[in-house]
Design a protein around this motif. Structure first.
Motif, PDB file in Angstrom:
ATOM      1  N   ILE A   1       2.404  -9.686  -4.521  1.00  0.00           N
ATOM      2  CA  ILE A   1       3.874  -9.598  -4.516  1.00  0.00           C
ATOM      3  C   ILE A   1       4.251 -11.218  -4.220  1.00  0.00           C
ATOM      4  O   ILE A   1       3.930 -11.474  -2.996  1.00  0.00           O
ATOM      5  CB  ILE A   1       4.725  -8.568  -3.913  1.00  0.00           C
ATOM      6  CG1 ILE A   1       4.231  -7.228  -4.190  1.00  0.00           C
ATOM      7  CG2 ILE A   1       6.087  -8.838  -3.689  1.00  0.00           C
ATOM      8  CD1 ILE A   1       4.686  -6.140  -3.502  1.00  0.00           C
ATOM      9  N   GLU A   2       4.971 -11.847  -5.092  1.00  0.00           N
ATOM     10  CA  GLU A   2       5.530 -13.156  -4.626  1.00  0.00           C
ATOM     11  C   GLU A   2       7.040 -13.251  -4.683  1.00  0.00           C
ATOM     12  O   GLU A   2       7.549 -12.783  -5.883  1.00  0.00           O
ATOM     13  CB  GLU A   2       4.833 -14.319  -5.625  1.00  0.00           C
ATOM     14  CG  GLU A   2       3.334 -14.211  -5.441  1.00  0.00           C
ATOM     15  CD  GLU A   2       2.779 -15.499  -6.435  1.00  0.00           C
ATOM     16  OE1 GLU A   2       3.556 -15.872  -7.252  1.00  0.00           O
ATOM     17  OE2 GLU A   2       1.294 -15.669  -6.440  1.00  0.00           O
ATOM     18  N   MET A   3       7.764 -13.600  -3.994  1.00  0.00           N
ATOM     19  CA  MET A   3       8.907 -13.896  -3.810  1.00  0.00           C
ATOM     20  C   MET A   3       9.516 -15.153  -3.126  1.00  0.00           C
ATOM     21  O   MET A   3       8.727 -15.471  -2.077  1.00  0.00           O
ATOM     22  CB  MET A   3       9.811 -12.560  -2.928  1.00  0.00           C
ATOM     23  CG  MET A   3       9.434 -11.140  -3.663  1.00  0.00           C
ATOM     24  SD  MET A   3       9.934  -9.959  -2.608  1.00  0.00           S
ATOM     25  CE  MET A   3      11.833 -10.179  -2.866  1.00  0.00           C
ATOM     26  N   ASP A   4      10.366 -15.763  -3.585  1.00  0.00           N
ATOM     27  CA  ASP A   4      11.045 -17.141  -2.843  1.00  0.00           C
ATOM     28  C   ASP A   4      11.363 -16.876  -1.302  1.00  0.00           C
ATOM     29  O   ASP A   4      12.083 -16.108  -1.404  1.00  0.00           O
ATOM     30  CB  ASP A   4      12.157 -17.980  -3.650  1.00  0.00           C
ATOM     31  CG  ASP A   4      12.357 -19.117  -3.376  1.00  0.00           C
ATOM     32  OD1 ASP A   4      11.566 -19.643  -2.468  1.00  0.00           O
ATOM     33  OD2 ASP A   4      13.573 -19.389  -3.592  1.00  0.00           O
ATOM     34  N   GLY A   5      10.684 -17.321  -0.548  1.00  0.00           N
ATOM     35  CA  GLY A   5      11.184 -17.092   0.749  1.00  0.00           C
ATOM     36  C   GLY A   5      10.193 -16.115   1.464  1.00  0.00           C
ATOM     37  O   GLY A   5      10.331 -15.880   2.561  1.00  0.00           O
ATOM     38  N   LEU A   6       9.078 -15.576   0.865  1.00  0.00           N
ATOM     39  CA  LEU A   6       8.087 -14.879   1.254  1.00  0.00           C
ATOM     40  C   LEU A   6       6.922 -15.144   1.653  1.00  0.00           C
ATOM     41  O   LEU A   6       6.065 -15.866   0.783  1.00  0.00           O
ATOM     42  CB  LEU A   6       8.060 -13.339   0.499  1.00  0.00           C
ATOM     43  CG  LEU A   6       6.752 -12.271   0.704  1.00  0.00           C
ATOM     44  CD1 LEU A   6       7.160 -11.822   1.964  1.00  0.00           C
ATOM     45  CD2 LEU A   6       6.682 -11.534  -0.511  1.00  0.00           C
ATOM     46  N   VAL A   7       6.347 -14.923   2.743  1.00  0.00           N
ATOM     47  CA  VAL A   7       5.059 -15.601   3.441  1.00  0.00           C
ATOM     48  C   VAL A   7       4.020 -14.559   3.947  1.00  0.00           C
ATOM     49  O   VAL A   7       4.440 -13.816   4.904  1.00  0.00           O
ATOM     50  CB  VAL A   7       5.019 -16.800   4.214  1.00  0.00           C
ATOM     51  CG1 VAL A   7       3.504 -17.213   4.564  1.00  0.00           C
ATOM     52  CG2 VAL A   7       5.741 -17.943   3.679  1.00  0.00           C
ATOM     53  N   TRP A   8       3.151 -13.952   3.188  1.00  0.00           N
ATOM     54  CA  TRP A   8       2.302 -12.934   3.776  1.00  0.00           C
ATOM     55  C   TRP A   8       1.439 -13.546   4.969  1.00  0.00           C
ATOM     56  O   TRP A   8       1.137 -14.640   4.793  1.00  0.00           O
ATOM     57  CB  TRP A   8       1.273 -12.301   3.001  1.00  0.00           C
ATOM     58  CG  TRP A   8       1.965 -11.444   1.762  1.00  0.00           C
ATOM     59  CD1 TRP A   8       2.299 -11.744   0.339  1.00  0.00           C
ATOM     60  CD2 TRP A   8       2.460 -10.295   1.934  1.00  0.00           C
ATOM     61  NE1 TRP A   8       3.016 -10.878  -0.325  1.00  0.00           N
ATOM     62  CE2 TRP A   8       3.213 -10.144   0.746  1.00  0.00           C
ATOM     63  CE3 TRP A   8       2.847  -9.575   3.076  1.00  0.00           C
ATOM     64  CZ2 TRP A   8       4.033  -8.808   0.542  1.00  0.00           C
ATOM     65  CZ3 TRP A   8       3.521  -8.278   2.755  1.00  0.00           C
ATOM     66  CH2 TRP A   8       4.114  -7.848   1.573  1.00  0.00           C
ATOM     67  N   GLY A   9       1.102 -12.675   6.134  1.00  0.00           N
ATOM     68  CA  GLY A   9       0.392 -12.996   7.175  1.00  0.00           C
ATOM     69  C   GLY A   9      -0.814 -12.201   7.443  1.00  0.00           C
ATOM     70  O   GLY A   9      -1.462 -11.515   6.525  1.00  0.00           O
ATOM     71  N   ALA A  10      -1.253 -12.136   8.498  1.00  0.00           N
ATOM     72  CA  ALA A  10      -2.401 -11.220   8.899  1.00  0.00           C
ATOM     73  C   ALA A  10      -2.023  -9.673   8.629  1.00  0.00           C
ATOM     74  O   ALA A  10      -1.068  -9.353   8.540  1.00  0.00           O
ATOM     75  CB  ALA A  10      -2.599 -11.363  10.548  1.00  0.00           C
ATOM     76  N   SER A  11      -3.408  -9.183   8.406  1.00  0.00           N
ATOM     77  CA  SER A  11      -3.286  -7.382   8.079  1.00  0.00           C
ATOM     78  C   SER A  11      -4.440  -6.808   9.347  1.00  0.00           C
ATOM     79  O   SER A  11      -5.441  -7.575   9.464  1.00  0.00           O
ATOM     80  CB  SER A  11      -3.252  -7.141   6.847  1.00  0.00           C
ATOM     81  OG  SER A  11      -4.546  -7.735   6.258  1.00  0.00           O
ATOM     82  N   LYS A  12      -4.322  -5.508   9.290  1.00  0.00           N
ATOM     83  CA  LYS A  12      -5.467  -4.855   9.963  1.00  0.00           C
ATOM     84  C   LYS A  12      -5.322  -3.399   9.301  1.00  0.00           C
ATOM     85  O   LYS A  12      -4.167  -2.826   8.731  1.00  0.00           O
ATOM     86  CB  LYS A  12      -5.536  -5.085  11.168  1.00  0.00           C
ATOM     87  CG  LYS A  12      -4.267  -4.312  11.862  1.00  0.00           C
ATOM     88  CD  LYS A  12      -4.352  -4.550  13.527  1.00  0.00           C
ATOM     89  CE  LYS A  12      -3.044  -3.998  14.268  1.00  0.00           C
ATOM     90  NZ  LYS A  12      -3.474  -4.313  15.651  1.00  0.00           N
ATOM     91  N   LEU A  13      -6.342  -2.707   9.510  1.00  0.00           N
ATOM     92  CA  LEU A  13      -6.533  -1.301   8.991  1.00  0.00           C
ATOM     93  C   LEU A  13      -6.347  -0.368  10.287  1.00  0.00           C
ATOM     94  O   LEU A  13      -6.905  -0.605  11.381  1.00  0.00           O
ATOM     95  CB  LEU A  13      -7.605  -0.784   8.387  1.00  0.00           C
ATOM     96  CG  LEU A  13      -7.684  -1.309   6.879  1.00  0.00           C
ATOM     97  CD1 LEU A  13      -9.070  -0.756   6.479  1.00  0.00           C
ATOM     98  CD2 LEU A  13      -6.649  -0.972   6.038  1.00  0.00           C
TER      99      LEU A  13
END
Length: 220
Positions: free
Chosen positions: A160-172
């Protein structure tokens, strides 16, 4: 990977350990910038090289915060990001503008100069940068059952890409009965990204996603 020895950041080994540590993390501690990030940033003599992409990404992100943004996040202590203002500041051009000057004997040349100064003053005020409002969000993305491929789920979410969106860290995170939920962080610009729209886009992956909850929402 364990926490690297941040005291060795002047060596190639220390920088490589920092890069590996940040491979799956956006910050040194937690999901938002903290004093730990500023402490590590202050130990770096220069920006990490291009062959250390995770450390370089983190360095540029921390560098982008202004003192005002750090203060709004409650980050205390010395801030190495910006140099201190000089003790003797140059005179502000605003002092040269007398908005209330009046002179009955003012001639045409004086009036022209005054108008030019007023125009320059207005242009200067209009060019002051506005603070961009951002939010740090932690999303809980829940699968249908324990047979859901969580790696594929995360891979789809990050498409998912949106102007103003930055994905960060994740975990389960385990939720019981062998089922895990995907907990993923992102930073959004409030004026550009609708959180409701983002949640809807994630829920569109119906083969993987049962529901999406907002676990944390903090203004930056």
């Amino acid at each position: 990977m364990g926490k690297p020895n941040f005291a060795d950041l002047k060596t190639d080994k220390g920088l490589k350990e920092l890069n590996g540590f940040l491979e799956s993390r956006s910050y040194i501690e937690g999901y938002t910038i903290s004093q730990a990030d500023l402490d590590v940033y202050g130990k770096l003599q220069k920006a990490p090289a291009a062959n250390l992409p995770h450390a370089s990404r983190w360095y540029n992100h921390i560098k982008s915060f202004t003192p005002a943004e750090l203060q709004s996040l409650g980050v205390s202590g010395a801030c190495p990001l910006k140099s201190a203002a000089p003790t003797t500041a140059p005179a502000d051009d605003d002092d040269d503008v007398d908005l209330f000057a009046s002179d009955e004997e003012e001639d045409a040349e004086a009036a022209r100069v005054r108008e030019e100064r007023l125009k320059a003053y207005a242009e200067k005020k209009s060019k002051k940068p506005e603070l961009i409002a951002k939010s740090s969000i932690v999303l809980d993305v829940k699968p249908w059952d324990d047979e859901t491929d969580m790696k594929d789920m995360e891979k789809n979410v990050r498409t998912i890409e949106m102007d103003g969106l930055v994905w960060g860290a994740s975990k389960l995170v385990p939720v019981g009965y062998g089922i895990h939920k995907l907990q993923i962080m992102c930073v959004v610009e409030d004026a550009k990204v609708s959180v409701d729209e983002l949640v809807e886009k994630i829920q569109d992956f119906e083969d993987f996603v049962q529901s999406v909850d907002i676990a944390a929402f903090n203004k930056i």
